[in-house]
Design a protein around this motif. Structure first.
Motif, mmCIF file in Angstrom:
data_model
loop_
_atom_site.group_PDB
_atom_site.id
_atom_site.type_symbol
_atom_site.label_atom_id
_atom_site.label_comp_id
_atom_site.label_asym_id
_atom_site.label_seq_id
_atom_site.Cartn_x
_atom_site.Cartn_y
_atom_site.Cartn_z
ATOM 1 N N VAL A 109 6.169 -86.581 -15.881
ATOM 2 C CA VAL A 109 7.147 -85.918 -15.005
ATOM 3 C C VAL A 109 6.960 -84.406 -15.031
ATOM 4 O O VAL A 109 7.016 -83.734 -13.987
ATOM 5 N N ALA A 110 6.706 -83.855 -16.218
ATOM 6 C CA ALA A 110 6.506 -82.412 -16.338
ATOM 7 C C ALA A 110 5.286 -81.940 -15.549
ATOM 8 O O ALA A 110 5.237 -80.797 -15.078
ATOM 9 N N ALA A 111 4.302 -82.851 -15.403
ATOM 10 C CA ALA A 111 3.099 -82.507 -14.646
ATOM 11 C C ALA A 111 3.286 -82.690 -13.144
ATOM 12 O O ALA A 111 2.352 -82.467 -12.364
ATOM 13 N N GLY A 112 4.491 -83.121 -12.727
ATOM 14 C CA GLY A 112 4.804 -83.233 -11.313
ATOM 15 C C GLY A 112 4.773 -84.626 -10.742
ATOM 16 O O GLY A 112 5.018 -84.821 -9.545
ATOM 17 N N ASP A 113 4.501 -85.647 -11.582
ATOM 18 C CA ASP A 113 4.471 -87.029 -11.112
ATOM 19 C C ASP A 113 5.724 -87.734 -11.617
ATOM 20 O O ASP A 113 5.856 -88.035 -12.792
ATOM 21 N N THR A 114 6.648 -87.998 -10.721
ATOM 22 C CA THR A 114 7.928 -88.598 -11.122
ATOM 23 C C THR A 114 7.913 -90.129 -11.056
ATOM 24 O O THR A 114 8.935 -90.767 -11.307
ATOM 25 N N SER A 115 6.768 -90.722 -10.731
ATOM 26 C CA SER A 115 6.689 -92.176 -10.662
ATOM 27 C C SER A 115 6.705 -92.770 -12.072
ATOM 28 O O SER A 115 6.314 -92.107 -13.044
ATOM 29 N N PRO A 116 7.163 -94.018 -12.201
ATOM 30 C CA PRO A 116 7.217 -94.631 -13.535
ATOM 31 C C PRO A 116 5.820 -94.864 -14.108
ATOM 32 O O PRO A 116 4.912 -95.297 -13.391
ATOM 33 N N LEU A 117 5.664 -94.594 -15.384
ATOM 34 C CA LEU A 117 4.395 -94.818 -16.071
ATOM 35 C C LEU A 117 4.049 -96.301 -16.093
ATOM 36 O O LEU A 117 2.898 -96.688 -15.897
ATOM 37 N N PHE A 118 5.077 -97.136 -16.329
ATOM 38 C CA PHE A 118 4.899 -98.592 -16.383
ATOM 39 C C PHE A 118 5.717 -99.221 -15.253
ATOM 40 O O PHE A 118 6.842 -99.702 -15.473
ATOM 41 N N PRO A 119 5.216 -99.262 -14.046
ATOM 42 C CA PRO A 119 6.035 -99.726 -12.909
ATOM 43 C C PRO A 119 6.430 -101.199 -12.980
ATOM 44 O O PRO A 119 7.409 -101.601 -12.356
ATOM 45 N N GLU A 120 5.696 -102.017 -13.736
ATOM 46 C CA GLU A 120 6.002 -103.441 -13.825
ATOM 47 C C GLU A 120 6.856 -103.796 -15.034
ATOM 48 O O GLU A 120 7.193 -104.978 -15.236
ATOM 49 N N VAL A 121 7.223 -102.815 -15.842
ATOM 50 C CA VAL A 121 7.873 -103.121 -17.120
ATOM 51 C C VAL A 121 9.233 -103.780 -16.917
ATOM 52 O O VAL A 121 10.006 -103.406 -16.042
ATOM 53 N N ARG A 122 9.488 -104.814 -17.733
ATOM 54 C CA ARG A 122 10.789 -105.485 -17.723
ATOM 55 C C ARG A 122 11.607 -105.121 -18.957
ATOM 56 O O ARG A 122 12.798 -104.872 -18.869
ATOM 57 N N THR A 123 10.957 -105.121 -20.109
ATOM 58 C CA THR A 123 11.664 -104.779 -21.336
ATOM 59 C C THR A 123 10.745 -104.012 -22.276
ATOM 60 O O THR A 123 9.519 -104.000 -22.124
ATOM 61 N N PHE A 124 11.387 -103.392 -23.268
ATOM 62 C CA PHE A 124 10.682 -102.710 -24.350
ATOM 63 C C PHE A 124 11.075 -103.422 -25.652
ATOM 64 O O PHE A 124 11.998 -102.998 -26.343
ATOM 65 N N PRO A 125 10.393 -104.536 -25.981
ATOM 66 C CA PRO A 125 10.762 -105.261 -27.198
ATOM 67 C C PRO A 125 10.570 -104.399 -28.441
ATOM 68 O O PRO A 125 9.606 -103.639 -28.545
ATOM 69 N N GLY A 126 11.509 -104.522 -29.369
ATOM 70 C CA GLY A 126 11.433 -103.735 -30.594
ATOM 71 C C GLY A 126 11.751 -104.577 -31.802
ATOM 72 O O GLY A 126 12.298 -105.671 -31.705
ATOM 73 N N GLY A 127 11.407 -104.049 -32.947
ATOM 74 C CA GLY A 127 11.680 -104.727 -34.209
ATOM 75 C C GLY A 127 11.127 -103.893 -35.347
ATOM 76 O O GLY A 127 10.621 -102.797 -35.145
ATOM 77 N N GLY A 128 11.211 -104.425 -36.546
ATOM 78 C CA GLY A 128 10.699 -103.712 -37.705
ATOM 79 C C GLY A 128 11.724 -102.818 -38.360
ATOM 80 O O GLY A 128 11.772 -102.697 -39.570
ATOM 81 N N ALA A 129 12.550 -102.170 -37.543
ATOM 82 C CA ALA A 129 13.614 -101.311 -38.041
ATOM 83 C C ALA A 129 14.626 -101.123 -36.923
ATOM 84 O O ALA A 129 14.269 -101.170 -35.737
ATOM 85 N N PRO A 130 15.906 -100.913 -37.252
ATOM 86 C CA PRO A 130 16.918 -100.716 -36.211
ATOM 87 C C PRO A 130 16.583 -99.503 -35.341
ATOM 88 O O PRO A 130 16.068 -98.496 -35.823
ATOM 89 N N LYS A 131 16.891 -99.610 -34.067
ATOM 90 C CA LYS A 131 16.600 -98.538 -33.125
ATOM 91 C C LYS A 131 17.753 -97.536 -33.078
ATOM 92 O O LYS A 131 18.910 -97.907 -33.270
ATOM 93 N N PRO A 132 17.484 -96.272 -32.798
ATOM 94 C CA PRO A 132 18.574 -95.352 -32.464
ATOM 95 C C PRO A 132 19.149 -95.722 -31.101
ATOM 96 O O PRO A 132 18.390 -95.864 -30.135
#
Length: 531
Positions: free
Chosen positions: A279-302
């Motif tokens: 975005v800072a470089a001027g491209d406001t499009s999503p980096l991952f346009p197909e993304v549905r979720t960001f699965p996490g684990g290993g430690a609690p998230k902020p």
């Protein structure tokens, strides 16, 4: 929409049975693509496993042979898993950060007959370690794998191991957890304990054949085998990255249309930084346009990170799970859960058969909303430790496994992790939750990452020390500024850290967990600050 999606998931009585079932169902569908754009279909994966199995059989590997392996996140690592599953060997994946002491202990306790290692790299000489260890273990063979596995004729293979039920499934896996003991602890798993966790995760994420899953962490971790099970059950595909790099990995994931951007806080922070740089470089499009979720684990998230990911990158945000080597992914959020649940909890029991018992520090069963140690019975719970002397203390009088984690359940069954028993800071007899402070500090604009640890203190027993990493473009936070900020957020004075340390980077291990043990060691002898 149902919270869980299970109708599309295949099942079998063994890992090899699941590989065969998936190959029969979708033989020509994509199984994996890597950072070099190599591709494997499910049929190609199955066939490669069979050839490698025949090659290993010719080297004497058979049902029950204890095989330890320490390889990067490669196609060949996944083929190795399938080959050893076809033979019925007992597998012992070892994290690549382990060295002579840990690997030597594991090889002796596990009784390793074959140790498979990667070639040397500029950071470490794995073959030399193997030679050193083999010199003291005459019955152990060492094999160096540089992305080439033994090859043979599948027609020479013995019959595949029999399909089993959870009750009679043999131990096929031993995963070692460093834990807090001096020596690693070997947790004994079956194909079906791991499958229970994998199916639970796939159902919560509603995985299907359209999904592309980022495999960006060490495949030797129990979570790597869990994701393999999820992919085989659902027909999704992997995007395989051998070594995570904050600059290049997001590009690879974007190129291959990632939909499940795993795998925890450190990785999600890197994705968010890449999106912001875009975005800072001027491209406001999503980096991952197909993304549905960001699965996490290993430690609690902020919780704040969930909100930032959702608002700036798309999808539903972070969908996290809670588990450990002994009992992988025992809770999981689901794609249809409320934003409040996604941000602040680790989801519900997964699969639903998982049973929890929460016990307060005073030893009584916790009520709804009351903090206690999380204890668990579950279909994915290990069959105890290889060192049976550890089992007595691992389970309570009712047969529940001690996780050592603290949390509370709400009336709907959502679990919130509040810390570790060892992370409870006891100051003048009062318990202080490190995570409560960490979540507040993480929301400060000047802080990129944070860990709160307890340090021995002659006056108070322990004092809280905040270790922070400064956000890009910001000035380091000062102690007085931190204190006033926490006061303004309503934190009681007794909980405000009495020490502040600023690091260039908060240390994390290969799976993304903050190295609090190392931080405690670093600052344990630091003098009490005078303010």
């Amino acid at each position: 929409m149902s919270r869980l999606q299970t109708d599309n998931l295949l099942s079998a009585g063994s890992l090899w049975g699941l590989i065969e079932a998936r190959t029969q169902a979708t033989p020509d569908a994509l199984f994996a693509v890597d950072d070099q754009d190599r591709e494997l279909t499910f049929r190609e994966y199955r066939d490669a496993c069979l050839k490698a199995a025949a090659g290993f059989a010719a080297r004497g590997v058979s049902e029950g042979t204890p095989v330890s392996w320490m390889l990067p996140t490669w196609f060949e690592s996944m083929i190795l898993v399938g080959a050893l599953a076809r033979l019925g060997a007992v597998q012992n994946p070892i994290l690549p950060i382990y060295r002579h002491k840990e690997v030597g202990f594991i090889a002796s306790q596990f009784g390793t007959k074959l140790l498979i290692l990667p070639p040397a790299n500029p950071k470490f000489d794995y073959p030399q370690m193997g030679s050193d260890l083999a010199a003291d273990r005459p019955g152990m063979e060492v094999m160096v794998c540089d992305q080439i596995l033994p090859d043979g004729d599948p027609a020479t293979l013995p019959p595949a191991p029999a399909e089993t039920t959870p009750a009679d499934a043999p131990v096929r896996w031993v995963f070692y957890s460093s834990g807090t003991t001096s020596d690693p602890k070997g947790a004994r798993h079956t194909d079906l304990t791991l499958d229970a966790s994998a199916r639970g995760m796939a159902s919560c994420l509603h995985l299907d054949e359209s999904d592309r899953i980022a495999l960006v962490f060490p495949f030797t971790h129990v979570g790597g085998i869990g994701w393999l099970g999820s992919v085989l059950a659902s027909g999704a595909a992997f995007i395989v990255v051998p070594a995570f790099d904050a600059k290049t990995t997001p590009v690879v994931l974007a190129r291959h249309g990632v939909t499940q951007a795993t795998a925890g806080t450190a990785f999600h922070q890197a994705y968010l930084a890449a999106q912001r740089a875009r975005v800072a470089a001027g491209d406001t499009s999503p980096l991952f346009p197909e993304v549905r979720t960001f699965p996490g684990g290993g430690a609690p998230k902020p919780p704040q990170l969930h909100t930032e990911i959702r608002d700036e990158m798309g999808g539903v945000g972070i969908v996290s799970g809670y588990g450990m080597t002994e009992c992988p992914i025992m809770t999981m959020a689901a794609v249809g859960d409320s934003q409040e649940a996604l941000a602040h909890t680790e989801g519900k029991a997964s699969p639903p058969e998982v049973a929890f018992r929460l016990v307060t520090l005073e030893g009584k069963d916790a009520s709804i909303g009351e903090e206690g140690e999380i204890r668990v019975k579950a279909p994915q719970l290990c069959r105890g430790y290889l060192d049976e002397s550890l089992n007595e203390k691992a389970f309570d009088e009712k047969g529940f496994f001690h996780t050592g984690d603290l949390g509370h359940l709400d009336a709907e069954g959502f679990l919130t992790i509040t810390g570790r028993l060892k992370d409870v800071i006891i100051r003048k007899g009062e318990n202080i939750s490190a995570k409560e402070i960490e979540d507040l500090l993480y929301e400060h604009a000047a802080i990129e990452d944070v860990a709160v640890i307890g340090i021995p203190d002659p006056a108070t027993g322990e004092r809280a020390c905040a270790v922070v990493q400064t956000a890009t473009g910001e000035s380091p936070i000062g102690f007085d500024t931190m204190v006033e900020y926490l006061k303004g957020r309503g934190l009681m004075l007794q909980k405000i850290p009495e020490q502040l340390e600023v690091l260039d980077v908060i240390p994390r291990n290969a799976t993304g967990k903050i190295d609090k043990k190392g931080l405690r060691e670093t600052y344990k002898d630091s003098e009490r600050p005078t303010r």
